[in-house]
Write a protein that holds these residues in place. Structure first.
Motif, PDB file in Angstrom:
ATOM      1  N   GLU A   1       3.293  -6.312  -4.709  1.00 42.95           N
ATOM      2  CA  GLU A   1       3.835  -5.554  -3.579  1.00 42.95           C
ATOM      3  C   GLU A   1       3.014  -4.293  -3.312  1.00 42.95           C
ATOM      4  O   GLU A   1       2.786  -3.927  -2.166  1.00 42.95           O
ATOM      5  CB  GLU A   1       5.290  -5.168  -3.855  1.00 42.95           C
ATOM      6  N   ALA A   2       2.565  -3.638  -4.376  1.00 44.04           N
ATOM      7  CA  ALA A   2       1.756  -2.423  -4.217  1.00 44.04           C
ATOM      8  C   ALA A   2       0.424  -2.740  -3.553  1.00 44.04           C
ATOM      9  O   ALA A   2      -0.055  -1.986  -2.697  1.00 44.04           O
ATOM     10  CB  ALA A   2       1.537  -1.758  -5.570  1.00 44.04           C
ATOM     11  N   LEU A   3      -0.199  -3.848  -3.927  1.00 40.97           N
ATOM     12  CA  LEU A   3      -1.459  -4.248  -3.292  1.00 40.97           C
ATOM     13  C   LEU A   3      -1.241  -4.544  -1.812  1.00 40.97           C
ATOM     14  O   LEU A   3      -2.066  -4.168  -0.970  1.00 40.97           O
ATOM     15  CB  LEU A   3      -2.062  -5.446  -4.012  1.00 40.97           C
ATOM     16  N   ARG A   4      -0.128  -5.190  -1.476  1.00 44.85           N
ATOM     17  CA  ARG A   4       0.191  -5.455  -0.062  1.00 44.85           C
ATOM     18  C   ARG A   4       0.414  -4.142   0.694  1.00 44.85           C
ATOM     19  O   ARG A   4      -0.044  -3.981   1.822  1.00 44.85           O
ATOM     20  CB  ARG A   4       1.442  -6.327   0.050  1.00 44.85           C
ATOM     21  N   GLN A   5       1.128  -3.220   0.060  1.00 41.61           N
ATOM     22  CA  GLN A   5       1.385  -1.927   0.690  1.00 41.61           C
ATOM     23  C   GLN A   5       0.080  -1.181   0.933  1.00 41.61           C
ATOM     24  O   GLN A   5      -0.110  -0.567   1.983  1.00 41.61           O
ATOM     25  CB  GLN A   5       2.336  -1.088  -0.170  1.00 41.61           C
ATOM     26  N   GLN A   6      -0.828  -1.223  -0.036  1.00 39.58           N
ATOM     27  CA  GLN A   6      -2.123  -0.559   0.130  1.00 39.58           C
ATOM     28  C   GLN A   6      -2.878  -1.164   1.307  1.00 39.58           C
ATOM     29  O   GLN A   6      -3.492  -0.438   2.093  1.00 39.58           O
ATOM     30  CB  GLN A   6      -2.951  -0.666  -1.146  1.00 39.58           C
ATOM     31  N   SER A   7      -2.814  -2.474   1.459  1.00 41.10           N
ATOM     32  CA  SER A   7      -3.474  -3.132   2.598  1.00 41.10           C
ATOM     33  C   SER A   7      -2.860  -2.688   3.915  1.00 41.10           C
ATOM     34  O   SER A   7      -3.566  -2.433   4.890  1.00 41.10           O
ATOM     35  CB  SER A   7      -3.378  -4.651   2.466  1.00 41.10           C
TER      36      SER A   7
ATOM     37  N   LEU B   1      -1.293   0.177   4.493  1.00 45.03           N
ATOM     38  CA  LEU B   1      -1.686   1.560   4.730  1.00 45.03           C
ATOM     39  C   LEU B   1      -3.140   1.656   5.184  1.00 45.03           C
ATOM     40  O   LEU B   1      -3.482   2.475   6.027  1.00 45.03           O
ATOM     41  CB  LEU B   1      -1.461   2.405   3.471  1.00 45.03           C
ATOM     42  N   ALA B   2      -4.008   0.803   4.625  1.00 47.01           N
ATOM     43  CA  ALA B   2      -5.423   0.812   5.006  1.00 47.01           C
ATOM     44  C   ALA B   2      -5.596   0.479   6.483  1.00 47.01           C
ATOM     45  O   ALA B   2      -6.500   0.994   7.139  1.00 47.01           O
ATOM     46  CB  ALA B   2      -6.206  -0.167   4.136  1.00 47.01           C
ATOM     47  N   GLU B   3      -4.719  -0.363   7.015  1.00 50.03           N
ATOM     48  CA  GLU B   3      -4.787  -0.714   8.435  1.00 50.03           C
ATOM     49  C   GLU B   3      -4.468   0.475   9.336  1.00 50.03           C
ATOM     50  O   GLU B   3      -4.813   0.485  10.511  1.00 50.03           O
ATOM     51  CB  GLU B   3      -3.828  -1.866   8.734  1.00 50.03           C
ATOM     52  N   MET B   4      -3.822   1.496   8.783  1.00 49.77           N
ATOM     53  CA  MET B   4      -3.464   2.677   9.566  1.00 49.77           C
ATOM     54  C   MET B   4      -4.634   3.652   9.700  1.00 49.77           C
ATOM     55  O   MET B   4      -4.587   4.571  10.525  1.00 49.77           O
ATOM     56  CB  MET B   4      -2.286   3.402   8.912  1.00 49.77           C
ATOM     57  N   VAL B   5      -5.680   3.457   8.925  1.00 51.06           N
ATOM     58  CA  VAL B   5      -6.838   4.349   8.976  1.00 51.06           C
ATOM     59  C   VAL B   5      -7.615   4.069  10.253  1.00 51.06           C
ATOM     60  O   VAL B   5      -7.926   2.918  10.563  1.00 51.06           O
ATOM     61  CB  VAL B   5      -7.744   4.159   7.733  1.00 51.06           C
ATOM     62  N   ARG B   6      -7.913   5.101  10.979  1.00 52.11           N
ATOM     63  CA  ARG B   6      -8.632   4.966  12.248  1.00 52.11           C
ATOM     64  C   ARG B   6     -10.009   5.593  12.133  1.00 52.11           C
ATOM     65  O   ARG B   6     -10.174   6.640  11.511  1.00 52.11           O
ATOM     66  CB  ARG B   6      -7.863   5.666  13.372  1.00 52.11           C
ATOM     67  N   GLY B   7     -10.986   4.970  12.751  1.00 55.33           N
ATOM     68  CA  GLY B   7     -12.342   5.497  12.772  1.00 55.33           C
ATOM     69  C   GLY B   7     -12.522   6.453  13.931  1.00 55.33           C
ATOM     70  O   GLY B   7     -11.587   6.783  14.643  1.00 55.33           O
TER      71      GLY B   7
END
Length: 85
Positions: free
Chosen positions: A15-21, A23-29
């Motif tokens: 679940e933590a690995l899924r959550q990290q993924s 959250l990573a999608e929320m990072v904007r360039g």
């Protein structure tokens, strides 16, 4: 220094690995504004004792003057998993 808690982190490793993924999608360039400060973080885990020591240092930028620092030591309720932040 006040930190925002996103959730309780009472998760399994999967679940933590899924959550990290997620959250990573929320990072904007893109172009970022010049920072007024920089925060450095680090955590040291002691697997046998299931303990951690964490520290944070807030520095001004560009002067690199220390504005604030904090550290905590405690018992880890979650195992150390390489690659999981």
């Amino acid at each position: 220094m006040k930190l925002k808690r996103f959730n309780s982190w009472d998760l399994t490793a999967v679940e933590a690995l899924r959550q990290q993924s997620r959250l990573a999608e929320m990072v904007r360039g893109g172009t970022l504004p010049d920072p007024a400060s920089i925060l450095g973080l680090d955590v040291s885990y002691r697997r046998v004792e299931k303990a951690f020591t964490a520290g944070a240092v807030l520095l001004s930028f560009p002067g690199f003057e220390m504005l604030e620092s904090i550290s905590r030591t405690g018992t880890s309720i979650f195992p150390y998993i390489p690659g999981l932040l």
